[in-house]
Enzyme design. Structure first.
Site, PDB file in Angstrom:
ATOM      1  N   GLY A 161       0.809  -1.222   0.000  1.00  0.00           N
ATOM      2  CA  GLY A 161       0.000   0.000   0.000  1.00  0.00           C
ATOM      3  C   GLY A 161       0.840   1.269   0.000  1.00  0.00           C
ATOM      4  O   GLY A 161       0.669   2.130  -0.858  1.00  0.00           O
ATOM      5  N   ALA A 162       1.741   1.377   0.955  1.00  0.00           N
ATOM      6  CA  ALA A 162       2.533   2.598   1.057  1.00  0.00           C
ATOM      7  C   ALA A 162       3.688   2.380   2.027  1.00  0.00           C
ATOM      8  O   ALA A 162       3.726   1.372   2.733  1.00  0.00           O
ATOM      9  CB  ALA A 162       1.667   3.756   1.555  1.00  0.00           C
ATOM     10  N   ASN A 222       8.795   6.119   4.700  1.00  0.00           N
ATOM     11  CA  ASN A 222      10.134   6.714   4.699  1.00  0.00           C
ATOM     12  C   ASN A 222      10.118   8.116   5.307  1.00  0.00           C
ATOM     13  O   ASN A 222       9.233   8.903   5.030  1.00  0.00           O
ATOM     14  CB  ASN A 222      10.644   6.819   3.261  1.00  0.00           C
ATOM     15  CG  ASN A 222      10.351   5.584   2.453  1.00  0.00           C
ATOM     16  OD1 ASN A 222      10.822   4.510   2.784  1.00  0.00           O
ATOM     17  ND2 ASN A 222       9.525   5.720   1.434  1.00  0.00           N
ATOM     18  N   GLU A 264       0.623   5.949   7.470  1.00  0.00           N
ATOM     19  CA  GLU A 264       2.020   6.273   7.139  1.00  0.00           C
ATOM     20  C   GLU A 264       2.473   7.510   7.910  1.00  0.00           C
ATOM     21  O   GLU A 264       3.595   7.569   8.392  1.00  0.00           O
ATOM     22  CB  GLU A 264       2.200   6.477   5.636  1.00  0.00           C
ATOM     23  CG  GLU A 264       1.731   5.316   4.759  1.00  0.00           C
ATOM     24  CD  GLU A 264       2.234   3.957   5.188  1.00  0.00           C
ATOM     25  OE1 GLU A 264       3.321   3.861   5.785  1.00  0.00           O
ATOM     26  OE2 GLU A 264       1.513   2.962   4.934  1.00  0.00           O
ATOM     27  N   GLU A 286       4.059  -1.778  13.635  1.00  0.00           N
ATOM     28  CA  GLU A 286       2.883  -1.984  12.781  1.00  0.00           C
ATOM     29  C   GLU A 286       1.593  -2.167  13.586  1.00  0.00           C
ATOM     30  O   GLU A 286       0.563  -1.594  13.262  1.00  0.00           O
ATOM     31  CB  GLU A 286       3.112  -3.156  11.820  1.00  0.00           C
ATOM     32  CG  GLU A 286       4.215  -2.904  10.787  1.00  0.00           C
ATOM     33  CD  GLU A 286       4.024  -1.647   9.945  1.00  0.00           C
ATOM     34  OE1 GLU A 286       2.921  -1.070   9.950  1.00  0.00           O
ATOM     35  OE2 GLU A 286       4.997  -1.217   9.289  1.00  0.00           O
TER      36      GLU A 286
HETATM   37  N1  TRP Z   1       5.903  -0.379   6.477  1.00  0.00           N
HETATM   38  C1  TRP Z   1       4.898  -0.307   5.456  1.00  0.00           C
HETATM   39  C2  TRP Z   1       3.598   0.026   6.150  1.00  0.00           C
HETATM   40  O1  TRP Z   1       3.013  -0.623   6.851  1.00  0.00           O
HETATM   41  C3  TRP Z   1       4.655  -1.516   4.670  1.00  0.00           C
HETATM   42  C4  TRP Z   1       5.762  -2.163   3.939  1.00  0.00           C
HETATM   43  C5  TRP Z   1       6.614  -3.074   4.391  1.00  0.00           C
HETATM   44  C6  TRP Z   1       6.000  -2.100   2.581  1.00  0.00           C
HETATM   45  N2  TRP Z   1       7.375  -3.589   3.380  1.00  0.00           N
HETATM   46  C7  TRP Z   1       6.998  -3.007   2.266  1.00  0.00           C
HETATM   47  C8  TRP Z   1       5.445  -1.342   1.589  1.00  0.00           C
HETATM   48  C9  TRP Z   1       7.431  -3.215   0.972  1.00  0.00           C
HETATM   49  C10 TRP Z   1       5.888  -1.526   0.308  1.00  0.00           C
HETATM   50  C11 TRP Z   1       6.860  -2.469  -0.008  1.00  0.00           C
HETATM   51  O2  TRP Z   1       3.076   1.013   6.161  1.00  0.00           O
HETATM   52 ZN    ZN Z   2       2.773   0.346   8.686  1.00  0.00          ZN
END
Ligand code: TRP
Ligand code: ZN
Length: 859
Positions: free
Chosen positions: A254-255, A258, A291, A313
């Protein structure tokens, strides 16, 4: 591709890295197949770590040059990284590598999407960009220079320099490499701004491809709302001068949060009334919030290692769920969250992929971004809040932010702030993090009019709870967990005689008594779904109908309807019974109640999914027949349509919206009611109303719900063609077009339609959204996918085999479709096994897919 020889990583083996990284300077010279990455990194020995070789992660990198303190060195290279002799004290590491973003199809590391450069580093993608200690407990301050001949060059933090063909960024907040991001391309921004509670004026941007500017306004508002909410509710303020969001078409999830530069799957940020449904808007709002909230829960406080993933998470999902409950309807949001938990997490917890919220081993961490870590992780926090109370929760969170800001923390750290705030011992509660599986709680009750030690007059009502957890892979025996069970009691008139009280179950079997009751009460148990358990209790349809009519807890009122519907369907499937009259009547009364939110009534009309029914049958020792489940649901829909024929037009009128389109809770609730009614009406009018709605719709919600009914009714040829003609230029809308005709059609047509669509010129299978829109939708169509001849299993596996060479992460995620295979009959199991083995034996199987298939097969 990754090395297929699997190594398993264990939580118990955690050791700190032998060096600290004080700062990182990166220079990128962008070119599609020859990008150069130059790094300058200051390392200093970490006094707290034990002696170890100097090892930096690195994969698929071409090493151009490496130097220590200005002197060239020749490190020992392996498939996973490099080893090098280093000085005893601090030193400067300099390195130059070459990478080919245009050839990176895995969408991890630095890659290209429609001519734009972008990165995805979580969990372990930074090692595909340069050599680095790519682990979340190594945090450092990054300064980045990006050189490239595209107009927009972005990275984390604040902009510090800019000129012809270059841009420089500095992120003052130490961060792990997984939060690094770079985006470069021909992008345009949708601007905004936000002034924080401390008076910092923050520049906001949503960066998109030219042409998509018109789809940013909603996301921008959602971002501002999130920033405000986190200040108001958690006291958390944003900490940079700028916050950038970028929409990318090719993205595995999804997103991504960063630091200061969130990267989004375009489906999770771009929206307009004409192209997006109400459900899309709601999802976008919650992902933007999610995010953004990571800035504190994830970035300022990150995870010590990937076993602690739920630390960020679970908490961030919990926070985004609180946000949605606040800005929309709390009861509706709760029901949606529980439906999602039951639909996605329960099957995981009840099958071969079951794992604890904090896993203790893995081969490929990408495979543990699961509903268990995310959604069950959020439920565990919800239980903690219920147990300690809102005020203590607030204090514990303040302490958490205070004590651990800048840390790479653990679940132990998290629980400790609650223990220190409340004085409670949470060692038993901690089992929620280590024991996999959905606990089952059986309830029995007892009513005594003359209990021997009765203090007050009247009768005593006793509830006895017995908990047990079925075995899961690697965990045969489970200890009793702490279960906060919210209970209320109603008297026979439907009045609440005991308001919601949280019973704390800690033992295998435990009783709770209520004294002084004038008559035997009706219990409302697990109100608000206070614990993520399966509740087992004998109760009559009359009692459920009573709760459907009277329960003051909106969740349990909905639950009563769900259970009535479920049991009615089960009886139709197993005993050829007719539909349950008590449910039909009770629901009819409720649907007429105009004081009830339309969104809530829309949810009341819904019935359990095919897959949920299959699971219930399986647990009761009946082999589920997907066709019989489908047929029962069709019959029940037909009966409801006929039975409620008089009621449907007035409900449809309530679902109509005259005002200009708004994706808010009120309007979308009405449209949801309208859609639920159209589903029934189409069975009476053969699609006339749906056709009319399709033709007059001026927003995607109405257009798509009409098209869904036309597809369901098999009257979709002209509408599908018209829709394609209208929307062929819009990738996100075409994903819906692909998905719907597979997802909503009659079972016998599902696989052939999916196969035909894979030959459509617009079936860009390398794009994860498009791949999922066809193959994912096929796998979600229960009766269609589980065709007796195995054609669905074969088609999916053909494509997974193909995708695995390019994109292991998305392939592995989609394997979980097969996790429920043991529910079905021997023939279907044999057909699925054959496909899983074909996948397992394919040449160059990725580590991601290899691990998933092995776990599903049960080796
Ligand atoms: N940390 C991201 C979230 O939960 C999700 C995520 C983990 C992610 N690995 C990824 C997104 C790889 C894209 C690709 O919000
Ligand atoms: Zn997350």
């Amino acid at each position: 591709m990754k090395d297929a020889a699997p190594t398993t990583i264990f939580l118990k083996d955690y050791t700190p890295f032998g060096w600290q990284v004080s700062d990182v300077h990166l220079t990128f010279r962008l070119a599609p197949t020859t990008t150069r990455v130059v790094s300058k990194i200051h390392f200093a020995p970490n006094a707290e770590a034990r002696a170890q070789d100097f090892f930096l992660h690195g994969e698929q990198l071409k090493l151009i040059r490496a130097a220590i303190d200005g002197v060239d060195v020749t490190p020992e290279l392996t498939a996973e990284g490099l080893r090098c002799a280093v000085p005893d004290g601090p030193f400067l590491w300099e390195c130059e590598v070459e990478i080919a973003p245009a050839e990176n199809t895995a969408l991890e590391g630095l890659y290209m999407s429609n001519g734009m450069y972008c990165t995805q580093c979580e969990a372990e993608g930074f090692r595909k960009i340069t050599y680095y200690p790519d682990r979340p407990d190594v945090m450092s301050v990054f300064t980045v220079r990006v050189e490239g001949d595209v107009p927009v060059l972005l990275s984390n933090g604040n902009p510090v320099g800019k000129g012809d063909g270059f841009a420089e960024w500095h992120d003052p907040w130490p961060k792990p490499a997984y939060l690094f991001a770079l985006v470069a391309g021909d992008l345009v921004n949708f601007p905004g701004s936000f002034t924080t509670m401390g008076g910092r004026k923050v520049e906001l941007n949503i960066w998109v491809r030219p042409g998509d500017e018109g789809k940013c306004a909603f996301g921008m508002e959602a971002l501002k709302k999130s920033m405000k909410w986190d200040e108001d509710v958690y006291g958390r303020e944003y900490d940079l001068d700028i916050f950038n969001i970028v929409a990318v078409d090719d993205f595995n999830m999804g997103a991504m949060e960063n630091k200061g530069l969130n990267v989004f799957n375009s489906s999770a940020v771009l929206a307009s009334p004409e192209t997006s449904t109400d459900a899309n808007f709601e999802r976008i709002e919650s992902i933007i919030a999610h995010e953004y909230f990571h800035n504190w829960t994830g970035n300022r406080i990150t995870c010590r290692d990937w076993f602690q993933l739920c630390l960020k998470e679970g908490l961030t999902v919990f926070r985004d769920q609180q946000f949605t409950a606040d800005v929309r309807s709390a009861p509706v949001a709760r029901i949606e969250n529980v439906a999602m938990l039951r639909g996605r997490q329960f099957p995981e917890d009840q099958g071969p992929l079951a794992h604890p919220v904090r896993p203790e081993s893995f081969q490929e961490i990408n495979n543990f971004y699961t509903a268990t870590v995310y959604e069950k992780g959020a439920e565990v926090i919800g239980m903690l809040k219920t147990l300690v109370g809102d005020e203590a929760y607030g204090k514990a969170l303040d302490l958490y932010f205070d004590r651990h800001d800048g840390d790479a923390a653990t679940i132990e750290d998290w629980l400790k702030v609650f223990e220190d705030t409340t004085g409670r011992d949470l060692s038993q509660f901690k089992l929620w993090y280590s024991q996999a599986g959905t606990p089952r709680v059986t309830v029995t009750e007892n009513w005594e009019t003359e209990a021997p030690d009765q203090v007050r007059g009247g009768g005593r009502y006793t509830l006895t709870f017995t908990q047990s957890s079925p075995p899961t892979p690697g965990q045969e025996e489970k200890a009793p967990q702490v279960i906060p069970m919210a209970v209320g009691l109603l008297n026979p008139n439907g009045d609440e005689v005991v308001p919601t009280r949280v019973l704390e179950i800690t033992e295998g079997t435990q009783s709770f008594s209520f004294d002084g009751l004038a008559s035997r009460p009706v219990p409302s148990i697990n109100r608000g779904f206070s614990a993520p358990v399966v509740l087992e209790r004998e109760s009559s349809p009359e009692e459920r109908a009573f709760l459907l009519a009277h329960d003051s807890d909106p969740f349990n009122r909905w639950e009563a309807s769900r259970l009535l519907a479920r049991e009615s369907l089960i009886a139709m499937i197993t005993d050829n019974a007719g539909p349950d009259e008590a449910w039909l009547d009770g629901l009819q009364r409720l649907l007429r109640d105009r004081d009830l939110d339309p969104a809530y009534r829309a949810m009341m009309i819904g019935v359990p999914s095919d897959s949920e029914l299959a699971q219930v049958l399986y647990e009761r020792g009946v082999t589920p027949d997907p066709d019989a489940i489908y047929a029962a649901k069709e019959t029940l829909a037909q009966v409801r349509a006929e039975r409620w024929a008089d009621l449907l037009p007035s409900l449809a009128a309530e679902g109509a919206v005259d005002d200009a389109y708004q994706p808010d809770a009120e309007q979308s609730g009405k449209r949801a009611l309208g859609a639920a009614v159209l589903y029934l009406t189409t069975r009476l009018d053969g699609g006339k109303a749906a056709q009319a709605q399709f033709e007059s719709a001026d927003n995607m919600t109405l257009q798509l719900s009409a098209l869904a009914q036309l597809v369901r009714a098999g009257k979709d040829e002209a509408a599908l063609a018209a829709f394609e003609e209208q929307w062929r230029h819009d990738r996100l809308v075409m994903d819906k077009w692909f998905g719907l005709q597979v997802g909503a059609t009659a079972p016998e047509k599902v696989v052939s339609r999916a196969e035909t669509l894979t030959k459509h010129p617009a079936f860009d299978w390398k794009n994860p959204n498009r791949f999922r829109s066809v193959l994912g939708a096929m796998a979600m169509n229960h009766a269609g996918f589980h065709r007796k001849d195995g054609a669905g299993y074969r088609l999916l596996t053909d494509w997974l085999i193909r995708l695995d060479d390019l994109n292991p992460q998305t392939t592995a995620r989609m394997c979980s479709t097969f996790q429920t295979w043991k529910r079905y009959d021997a023939d279907r199991q044999a057909l699925i096994r054959a496909q899983l083995e074909r996948l397992r034996d394919k040449p160059k199987l990725s580590r991601d897919t290899g691990e998933m298939v092995a776990r599903i097969l049960g080796n």
